[in-house]
Design a protein around this motif. Structure first.
Motif: not given
Length: 344
Positions: A186-196, A198-203, A207-214
């Motif tokens: 919720t904090v990430l989604a509040m601060r960044s539309p991109v995080f919002k 990625e974490l809550y959008g239709a696409l 499993d969004m409990g773990r996200v890999i950023i390479g």
């Protein structure tokens, strides 16, 4: 101990305060001379052994309103300054503080810097250190004869910082080059539309409990999270080992800010890079500015190139050689753009 007043304008002013005798037979407090900003008298006080009897190994710095029968709102910055200019200032900012000579005469930082860090830093030269204080007057008000309860400044960022650092209630973990960073969706989604998105959008993935950023350094992602939760950058000592590393991380952080549509962070990074342009990095910084649409940074790079009077040193730099090897067309386009802007 000495003081040097800097340029002042209406409602703004600053003072450079030289503290001497650090680590000797310490006084409880060292005070600057009284200086005037916005028709009010002020004084900086440095406490080598901290304040309130629970310093915890920190030095403390405070700004005092010494005018009598005065009440004023002000924003101020207290900075430790490296007199050689080789290290960026360490700055603590206080926003919208209400000084009242009959009630709250001072504001400051009881944990301005840990003593062990100060003593190992370039800010302390022998037994001397330099503190700069810049004050902006926000609002003046007459002192009332009535006594009202003082409303404390907002502490929401302190609570958010503790939430992040304590990891309590975290519901997503980012894995960055093998390092794990728990966070709160919720904090990430509040601060960044991109995080919002990625974490809550239709696409979003199931499993969004773990996200890999390479494609990001752990230090950069940690600085990004720090800004998300606190609306500020980490202290300079946490960001770099030397000046080149500091600038490199700020550049990567600008890329991250653009990626996650965090415009305020992007502007802060752009401003820092504008002040730290040099011959070795001006070409790659210009390319970075062009790629991420940072117009002020582009202009600053072009002004720097023009101010040299010749480009031999730039052409001989490693950044120029690398860009020429990997992106020759982009380099040509940048030089053409710089030439056009310079001729306007």
């Amino acid at each position: 101990m000495g003081c040097t007043a800097s340029t002042r304008r209406a409602g703004w002013g600053s003072l450079v305060f030289d503290v001497s005798g650090y680590g000797g037979v310490s006084l409880d407090v060292q005070s600057s001379e009284v200086f005037t900003v916005g028709a009010y008298d002020w004084q900086i006080r440095f406490y080598e052994e901290g304040v309130f009897g629970h310093s915890g190994g920190y030095v403390a710095v405070y700004l005092f309103l010494v005018s009598k029968k005065a009440k004023v709102r002000a924003t101020f910055e207290l900075s430790l300054v490296d007199i050689t200019g080789s290290t960026p200032p360490r700055t603590m900012r206080t926003v919208d503080a209400e000084f009242d000579s009959g009630d709250r005469t001072c504001f400051g930082h009881p944990e301005f810097m840990r003593k062990s860090e100060l003593e190992a830093s370039p800010y302390l030269r022998g037994d001397r250190l330099t503190i700069e204080c810049a004050i902006t007057i926000c609002k003046e008000a007459p002192v009332s004869s009535k006594s009202f309860a003082e409303v404390p400044p907002s502490d929401i960022t302190d609570h958010l910082r503790k939430l992040w650092q304590g990891k309590e209630g975290s519901d997503v973990t980012f894995e960055v080059q093998g390092e794990a960073f728990p966070a709160h969706k919720t904090v990430l989604a509040m601060r960044s539309p991109v995080f919002k998105a990625e974490l809550y959008g239709a696409l979003r993935e199931n499993d969004m409990g773990r996200v890999i950023i390479g494609d990001m350094q752990p230090a950069v992602f940690e600085a990004l999270l720090h800004f998300i939760y606190t609306d500020s950058l980490p202290t300079m000592d946490d960001l770099y080992q030397d000046q080149d590393e500091y600038k490199e991380i700020i550049g990567h952080l600008l890329v991250a800010a653009d990626r996650y549509a965090m415009e305020r962070l992007k502007i802060i990074c752009e401003s820092i890079l504008c002040k730290n342009i040099d011959v070795k990095t001006v070409v790659t910084t210009l390319a970075l500015a062009d790629q991420h649409h940072c117009n002020k940074l582009t202009d600053a790079c072009i002004e720097f190139i023009a101010s040299l009077g010749k480009v031999d040193d730039i052409i001989a730099s490693q950044g120029y050689a690398e860009l020429k090897r990997t992106c020759p067309l982009a380099l040509l386009e940048l030089w053409e753009k710089a030439t056009r802007l310079y001729m306007i």
